[in-house]
Design a protein around this motif. Structure first.
Motif, PDB file in Angstrom:
ATOM      1  N   LYS A 104      12.010  47.649  30.097  1.00 29.74           N
ATOM      2  CA  LYS A 104      11.372  48.973  30.170  1.00 29.74           C
ATOM      3  C   LYS A 104       9.899  48.808  29.827  1.00 29.74           C
ATOM      4  N   ILE A 105       9.115  49.833  30.193  1.00 29.31           N
ATOM      5  CA  ILE A 105       7.673  49.839  29.940  1.00 29.31           C
ATOM      6  C   ILE A 105       7.309  51.220  29.407  1.00 29.31           C
ATOM      7  N   THR A 106       6.560  51.243  28.296  1.00 26.98           N
ATOM      8  CA  THR A 106       6.114  52.499  27.700  1.00 26.98           C
ATOM      9  C   THR A 106       4.609  52.628  27.883  1.00 26.98           C
ATOM     10  N   ALA A 107       4.182  53.773  28.383  1.00 21.47           N
ATOM     11  CA  ALA A 107       2.757  54.060  28.579  1.00 21.47           C
ATOM     12  C   ALA A 107       2.267  54.905  27.422  1.00 21.47           C
ATOM     13  N   LEU A 118       2.925  58.720  26.796  1.00 21.89           N
ATOM     14  CA  LEU A 118       2.890  59.474  28.047  1.00 21.89           C
ATOM     15  C   LEU A 118       4.239  59.445  28.744  1.00 21.89           C
ATOM     16  N   ALA A 119       4.882  58.265  28.762  1.00 23.03           N
ATOM     17  CA  ALA A 119       6.171  58.134  29.442  1.00 23.03           C
ATOM     18  C   ALA A 119       6.773  56.769  29.134  1.00 23.03           C
ATOM     19  N   THR A 120       8.074  56.681  29.309  1.00 24.90           N
ATOM     20  CA  THR A 120       8.785  55.405  29.222  1.00 24.90           C
ATOM     21  C   THR A 120       9.510  55.206  30.543  1.00 24.90           C
ATOM     22  N   PHE A 121       9.389  54.017  31.097  1.00 20.78           N
ATOM     23  CA  PHE A 121       9.934  53.718  32.423  1.00 20.78           C
ATOM     24  C   PHE A 121      11.034  52.659  32.334  1.00 20.78           C
ATOM     25  N   THR A 122      12.081  52.864  33.118  1.00 18.46           N
ATOM     26  CA  THR A 122      13.102  51.835  33.306  1.00 18.46           C
ATOM     27  C   THR A 122      13.115  51.362  34.758  1.00 18.46           C
ATOM     28  N   SER A 123      12.299  52.007  35.597  1.00 20.30           N
ATOM     29  CA  SER A 123      12.179  51.630  37.008  1.00 20.30           C
ATOM     30  C   SER A 123      10.732  51.701  37.448  1.00 20.30           C
ATOM     31  N   PHE A 124      10.377  50.840  38.390  1.00 17.40           N
ATOM     32  CA  PHE A 124       9.071  50.900  39.038  1.00 17.40           C
ATOM     33  C   PHE A 124       9.108  51.986  40.104  1.00 17.40           C
ATOM     34  N   PHE A 125       7.952  52.488  40.502  1.00 17.23           N
ATOM     35  CA  PHE A 125       7.791  53.450  41.600  1.00 17.23           C
ATOM     36  C   PHE A 125       8.443  54.805  41.317  1.00 17.23           C
ATOM     37  N   VAL A 126       8.457  55.219  40.034  1.00 18.99           N
ATOM     38  CA  VAL A 126       9.000  56.522  39.657  1.00 18.99           C
ATOM     39  C   VAL A 126       7.931  57.264  38.852  1.00 18.99           C
ATOM     40  N   PRO A 127       7.102  58.078  39.517  1.00 17.41           N
ATOM     41  CA  PRO A 127       6.060  58.813  38.788  1.00 17.41           C
ATOM     42  C   PRO A 127       6.682  59.786  37.788  1.00 17.41           C
ATOM     43  N   PHE A 146       0.203  49.995  28.969  1.00 16.52           N
ATOM     44  CA  PHE A 146       1.564  49.901  29.502  1.00 16.52           C
ATOM     45  C   PHE A 146       2.213  48.686  28.838  1.00 16.52           C
ATOM     46  N   ARG A 147       3.090  48.936  27.845  1.00 18.79           N
ATOM     47  CA  ARG A 147       3.647  47.889  27.011  1.00 18.79           C
ATOM     48  C   ARG A 147       5.115  47.632  27.366  1.00 18.79           C
TER      49      ARG A 147
END
Length: 169
Positions: A104-107, A118-127, A146-147
């Motif tokens: 995952k990546i946390t912004a 701002l957001a935490t992501f588990t997928s690419f290409f998901v605004p 983006f960590r």
């Protein structure tokens, strides 16, 4: 009599062709649902990535801010997005690397008085929408980090410089 039959046949044929063509147009328009530019791709280990604000890469990222009156801070305007996308290791942008363990990546927004996620992501290409509840500067510049997580010795954060633009009330 033969001329009148031919004319009726020609008129009927033309009407049928026009109706068929319109039917095709209506069918095509009805099935023209928006197609995503890219399907979500799960974030995994050993992947290069880059951060985006409102679809813009480094050098072009702007966060619009609502700052009513004479104040130094405000809140992000609504309907703005943050996103992570895969990147090539040879990219000229500041890219990150998920490392050997990242899923995952946390912004986060820096610098601010408090850490603003701002957001935490588990997928690419998901605004994802930038929260309007956070406090940001009315103008100037900052950066979004983006960590990747979990971290590893090979993980590297991507840093996206942003400009804050006061759009008023």
């Amino acid at each position: 009599m033969r001329a009148s039959v031919s004319r009726r046949f020609a008129a009927g044929l033309m009407s049928g062709l026009i109706a068929a063509a319109m039917g095709l147009v209506f069918t095509a328009a009805a099935s023209a649902a928006p197609i995503p530019v890219q399907d979500p791709v799960p974030i995994g280990p050993n992947e290069y990535f880059s951060g985006y604000i409102n679809g813009h890469p480094p050098g072009q990222a702007v966060i619009k801010v609502i700052c009513p009156g004479p104040t130094n801070t405000g809140h992000p305007a609504g309907n703005q997005t943050v996103e992570v996308k895969t990147a090539q290791p040879t990219s000229t942008f500041d890219i990150g690397y998920t490392g050997s363990a990242g899923t995952k990546i946390t912004a986060t927004l820096a610098p601010t008085a408090t850490t603003s996620i701002l957001a935490t992501f588990t997928s690419f290409f998901v605004p994802k929408k930038i929260p309007t509840s956070i406090t940001v500067p009315c103008s100037g510049s900052g950066r979004v980090v983006f960590r990747p997580a979990p971290t590893s010795p090979t993980a590297k954060s991507a840093v996206l410089p942003v400009t804050f633009l006061n759009i008023g009330t």
